[in-house]
Design an enzyme around this catalytic site. Structure first.
Site, PDB file in Angstrom:
ATOM      1  N   CYS B 423       0.816  -1.220   0.000  1.00  0.00           N
ATOM      2  CA  CYS B 423       0.000   0.000   0.000  1.00  0.00           C
ATOM      3  C   CYS B 423       0.838   1.254   0.000  1.00  0.00           C
ATOM      4  O   CYS B 423       0.452   2.261  -0.616  1.00  0.00           O
ATOM      5  CB  CYS B 423      -0.960   0.001   1.191  1.00  0.00           C
ATOM      6  SG  CYS B 423      -0.157  -0.270   2.781  1.00  0.00           S
ATOM      7  N   HIS B 467      -2.029   0.755   7.348  1.00  0.00           N
ATOM      8  CA  HIS B 467      -2.309   1.035   5.936  1.00  0.00           C
ATOM      9  C   HIS B 467      -1.814   2.424   5.576  1.00  0.00           C
ATOM     10  O   HIS B 467      -1.603   3.258   6.463  1.00  0.00           O
ATOM     11  CB  HIS B 467      -3.824   0.949   5.718  1.00  0.00           C
ATOM     12  CG  HIS B 467      -4.221   0.857   4.279  1.00  0.00           C
ATOM     13  ND1 HIS B 467      -3.701  -0.072   3.413  1.00  0.00           N
ATOM     14  CD2 HIS B 467      -5.118   1.579   3.572  1.00  0.00           C
ATOM     15  CE1 HIS B 467      -4.261   0.088   2.218  1.00  0.00           C
ATOM     16  NE2 HIS B 467      -5.130   1.092   2.284  1.00  0.00           N
ATOM     17  N   ASP B 483      -8.004   5.931  -1.996  1.00  0.00           N
ATOM     18  CA  ASP B 483      -7.168   4.798  -1.641  1.00  0.00           C
ATOM     19  C   ASP B 483      -6.806   4.052  -2.920  1.00  0.00           C
ATOM     20  O   ASP B 483      -7.633   3.313  -3.459  1.00  0.00           O
ATOM     21  CB  ASP B 483      -7.919   3.890  -0.678  1.00  0.00           C
ATOM     22  CG  ASP B 483      -6.998   2.835  -0.087  1.00  0.00           C
ATOM     23  OD1 ASP B 483      -7.469   2.082   0.768  1.00  0.00           O
ATOM     24  OD2 ASP B 483      -5.818   2.780  -0.480  1.00  0.00           O
TER      25      ASP B 483
END
Lengths: 321, 664
Positions: B423, B467, B483
């Site tokens: 991520c 994250h 995202d």
């Protein structure tokens, strides 16, 4: 710092009446004291350090543990006192002893109510010997304590101390009881006393007959109270053994010894006189003669046997010189 | 070498051995939580001492000489020094204590020695707590405490020691009697706010977690950590896990390799607002954050206001990041209201935006080129964003843990070379692209989702849920969360529950017995954490405030303590009271005696019933005397006569009534 001693001194300050002696000691909340033991103080210190560590790190579980242990300590205090409260103390039958001997004092402890008692300890004031005891519910037990009286006469028993550490050993609970019981202490018999005084029965030429050299007058029926040394065994055997027969001596009682205070050696101190007379009473009893006792405050006529001996010894024990 | 003959008295040895073994077992139980924290060498030495002690229990040998003990003590100290390099400090201190307790076990002579060992075990239990206060530790501690108290008790008996079950019963009853007092003390005892000395938990504060900077690979490293980050209790329905973005540090500065936080203008401290009006679009929740070495407080976007907090100093920065004045050295709680869902985000003044467009010159040229091309091709910012996301989705981008980026131009390597990353790679690349297209953007790290416990509705977020995502600023819409991980096609996700979660493909494991029981265990753990362990000063103030008392007022606290002591004293006095004799016959006699005493005939302790009766003849009237005489004769018959059998109880009751009816 000896905390219990300090507490004792506080309790015994002048102006405060001593609790009276009683025939039966009853332990109640009012007369049981409790203080931490040395281990208990150590426990307190450890708890304190634990608490400091918990405050520093703000550990909730540490607080819980510390407070749980502190609470257990407090609860054990109640258990310790409860181990004593409700007990009844009594002194059992006491036999007289001679000065210098050790008297065995039986102490009876009974629990009429309350839980089972464990690890009770009993001791006499001023003496080191301790006895331990466990009691079931509504049961009683008995311990024997050694007591060394320091003088003759009717000696009051010292206080009895009953104490326990029981459930966890963190607290000590104790109580004192003053028994209203006396032990009769006979005087100490003199170690190397001169022999018994010769019997005085003046006859014409002023001679005194020695003891035991009396004229045999005959055989008669043995009566209780007569010395067993007088029994004429051969005559008994011959007669078939139905009745005991004893030798009779003529005269008033040629074996009768007069133990007179006034006739003792003038250089003897009063207590020494008492001591010598005691030895003579014992010797007279051992030899089977009869004797009479003359003391400054009392006089006991001639007699013999165990009860006569007891009376004489008691008189000697309690005589005032 | 001659050894002196052992002098163990045979009569007491069996019982002593049993007690000794019991103490040994309790010791092992108490020391286990502490041993788990210490190095293996310490644990091994302790084990050696215990084994030796065990051997001596069954084969008595000569007692250890004084010099032997001293030697072992020195050896132990040496071992600790070798292990830690010092004899001072928390861990060395604990090790020394453990070893000395083991040594003491070899040389127990008096009762006080045994008691000392037990006390040291109590202390050892506490030293293990800073590391873990999990429910199992609490359980082990409780059992250890009970065992140690049992050992203390067993040592106090005289000649007669009851069975272990009777002793255990007594131990349990003492613990139960102590529990209410302990609870009261726990609730009332004032809590300090900070450590008394030093700084708490300096050694064990090495916690993993998000840091103030992000390099590619930083978040991936946290994936395997099951360590707890925070727990949340929602007021109302919890949103779907895929929309639970917990905002942590906001990173705006890129130096080509690393994202770091921008220095923020000093923000005003936030005071807790007790506002009762509820907006439908907002959500209120309480976060319990574990201790950490960073000051940020994760919240759901976008935090509107802070309702309650137990910290000294809480600030809401310009970038809507919630931080505390100091890193929380212990677990903290805060209650926040956030606005969730789609809609406009915070709108910043235009003069604040240039910092969010900053890119280091000379890095990642191909990325800049691509960005410039797309900027030209698309008209609006929204379309440009969509273009980037489409690129991620349609091109062969993979989401995987094992991605190594080399070279100076990491983003170039990622976008054109590897096309695989975690991520943080995606977020970083995305923000660089945005900034290259002149759109204000920033990287936000935090946590995504969490495990919702179906039993108590608590959301548990772990470090593994860490994250990284992005936020961009669009005109009229303000800051919006994007995202990029969500743009990746699900079939290309190699790893990452979070990513799968975004596609709704992650389901909690509730199959099987363990799967079904697990939520209950976790719910119990949550309750333990939430109530027992989080009882801090604020909670205490609240509780006492509810009872109408104020904790800060020392006079009132003293009053409560005094009251508690008074209650305790009353309870103690009640258990120690002198009770009436339990025998009903005796009770009847006592009643009679009392009545007679009132009439002036007091019974002396040595008098028999007949003697009392004789004395009463003069004092009482004829009727009363006859009544008393009847009583006495029946009493004597019941007490000293033959056993009446089944009728006895009724007779005793009748006798009691007779006594009660006696009125002289």
């Amino acid at each position: 710092m000896n905390l219990p001693a300090l507490a004792g001194r506080l309790r015994a300050r002048p102006g405060r009446a001593r609790p009276p002696a009683s025939a039966e000691g009853v332990l109640t909340q009012g007369n049981c004291y409790v203080l931490p033991t040395r281990s208990g103080l150590l426990f307190g210190m450890v708890l304190f350090v634990m608490l400091a560590a918990c405050i520093n790190d703000a550990i909730a579980m540490g607080y819980m543990l510390t407070f749980l242990l502190a609470a257990v300590g407090l609860v054990s205090m109640v258990h310790t006192v409860r181990n004593l409260v409700g007990l009844h103390l009594r002194i059992g039958r006491l036999e007289p002893v001679f000065a210098g001997q050790t008297a065995r004092i039986p102490v009876q402890i009974s629990a009429t109510q309350g839980p089972e008692r464990f690890a009770l300890q009993v001791r006499l004031e001023g003496h080191a010997q301790e006895a331990g005891l466990d009691l079931q519910r509504q049961a009683s037990g008995r311990v024997e304590l050694a007591f060394e009286p320091d003088r003759r006469g009717r000696v009051m028993l010292p206080r009895v101390r009953l104490w326990t550490d029981f459930p966890l050993g963190l607290w000590r609970s104790w109580s004192w009881w003053r028994p209203a019981t006396e032990v009769l202490v006979y005087p100490f018999p003199e170690a190397d006393a001169p022999p018994l005084p010769v019997t005085g029965r003046p006859d014409g030429d002023g001679d005194l007959d020695g003891p035991g050299e009396a004229d045999l007058a005959g055989i008669g029926v043995w009566r209780p109270g007569d010395s067993l040394r007088r029994v004429a065994w051969k005559a008994v055997a011959r007669s078939g053994g139905d009745a005991l027969l004893s030798k009779q001596f003529e005269g008033s009682d040629p074996g009768s010894v007069v133990l007179d205070w006034a006739r003792l050696d003038p250089s003897l101190a009063p207590e020494a006189r008492v001591s010598r007379l005691t030895r003579w009473v014992l010797d007279a009893d051992a030899s089977g003669q009869s004797w009479s006792l003359r003391l400054p405050d009392r006089q006991i006529d001639a007699g013999q046997g165990a009860s006569h001996r007891a009376r004489c010894l008691e008189a000697l024990a309690t005589c005032r010189v | 070498m001659t050894s002196p003959t052992p002098a163990a008295p045979p009569a007491a040895s069996a019982r002593e051995r049993r007690d000794g073994l019991m103490l040994l077992a309790a010791l092992v139980l108490a020391v286990t939580p502490a041993l788990a924290l210490l190095p293996a060498s310490i644990a091994a030495s302790f084990g050696l001492f215990l084994a030796w002690r065990l051997l001596r229990a069954f084969r008595p040998q000569a007692p250890l000489r004084a010099w032997g003990q001293g030697l072992l003590a020195i050896v132990s100290s040496g071992l600790v020094y070798a292990q830690f390099g010092t004899l001072f400090g928390r861990a060395p201190g604990m090790s020394l204590l453990v070893l000395f307790v083991g040594l003491k076990m070899l040389e127990l002579h008096t009762r006080r020695d045994r008691m000392l060992v037990a006390f040291l075990c109590f202390f050892l239990l506490v030293t293990a707590y800073p590391a873990s206060q999990a429910p199992w530790v609490a359980l082990v501690s409780l059992v250890a405490v009970a065992a140690l108290i049992l050992c203390l008790l067993s040592g106090q008996y005289g000649r007669h020691q009851p069975e272990v079950t009777a002793r255990a019963r007594r131990t349990l009853s003492m613990l139960l009697q102590a529990a209410p007092i302990a609870l009261l003390l726990f609730l009332i005892f004032p809590r300090a706010q900070g450590p008394l000395w030093g700084s708490a938990l300096t050694e064990s504060a090495a916690r993993t977690g998000l840091s103030a900077s992000m390099r590619p690979g930083d978040v991936a490293r946290l994936v395997h950590s099951d360590e707890l980050a925070l727990r949340v209790q929602f007021e109302g329905r919890a949103p779907a896990a895929s929309s639970l973005y917990w905002r942590g540090p906001v990173l705006g500065h890129f130096d080509g390799a690393r994202w770091t936080q921008l220095p923020s203008a000093p923000a005003a401290a936030v005071a807790p607002e007790r506002d009762t009006s509820v907006d439908r679009a907002t959500l209120r929740y309480t976060v319990t954050l574990e201790a950490s070495e960073h000051p940020w407080l994760p919240v759901l976007e976008w935090p509107v206001r802070v309702l309650e907090h137990s910290l000294e100093d809480v600030r809401l920065r310009e970038d809507r990041q919630l931080t505390a004045g100091d890193p929380p050295s212990m677990r903290v709680r805060y209650r926040v209201e956030s606005r969730i869902g789609d809609g406009p985000g915070p709108a910043d003044a235009p003069e604040l935006l240039p910092v969010w467009r900053q890119l280091p010159p000379g890095f990642n040229p191909r990325t800049r080129e691509l960005a410039a091309r797309w900027r030209a091709e698309e008209a609006t910012d929204g379309q440009r964003v969509a273009r980037v996301l489409r690129h991620f989705r349609e091109e062969n981008f993979r989401y995987t843990l094992d991605a190594t980026l080399t070279g100076r131009d990491g983003v170039d390597d990622f976008l054109f070379g590897q096309r695989a990353g975690f991520c943080e790679h995606y977020a970083g690349a995305f923000v660089v692209l945005m900034r290259a297209m002149d759109i204000p953007a920033r990287v936000v790290t935090g946590y995504l989702g969490g495990d919702l416990n179906p039993v108590d509705g608590t959301l548990t977020v772990r470090q593994a849920d860490a994250h990284a995502w992005a936020e961009i600023w669009l005109p009229r819409l303000g800051w919006q969360r994007i995202d990029p991980t969500a743009a990746i096609a699900p079939e290309r996700i190699d790893h990452g529950r979070r990513a799968l979660r975004l596609h709704g493909q992650d389901e909690p494991d509730t199959h099987g017995l363990w799967g079904g029981m697990r939520p209950w265990f976790e719910a119990a753990g949550n309750a333990w954490n939430g109530w027992a362990l989080s009882y801090d000063r604020k909670r205490q103030t609240d509780l006492l405030g509810q009872l109408g008392l104020s904790a800060g007022d020392s006079r009132e606290a003293g009053l409560i303590m005094g009251l508690a002591l008074g209650l305790f004293g009353a309870a103690a006095a009640w258990t120690l009271r002198r009770r009436a004799p339990q025998d009903p016959l005796e009770q009847a006699w006592q009643i009679m005696c009392r009545r007679l005493a009132k009439a002036g005939v007091a019974r002396a302790p040595h008098e028999t019933p007949s003697q009392v009766l004789e004395r009463a003849r003069a004092r009482l009237g004829t009727e009363s005397f006859a009544h008393a005489a009847t009583f006495v004769s029946r009493y004597l018959a019941l007490r000293y006569g033959p056993d009446g059998g089944t009728a006895r109880e009724a007779q005793v009751r009748e006798l009691r009534r007779t006594a009660k009816r006696f009125r002289p």
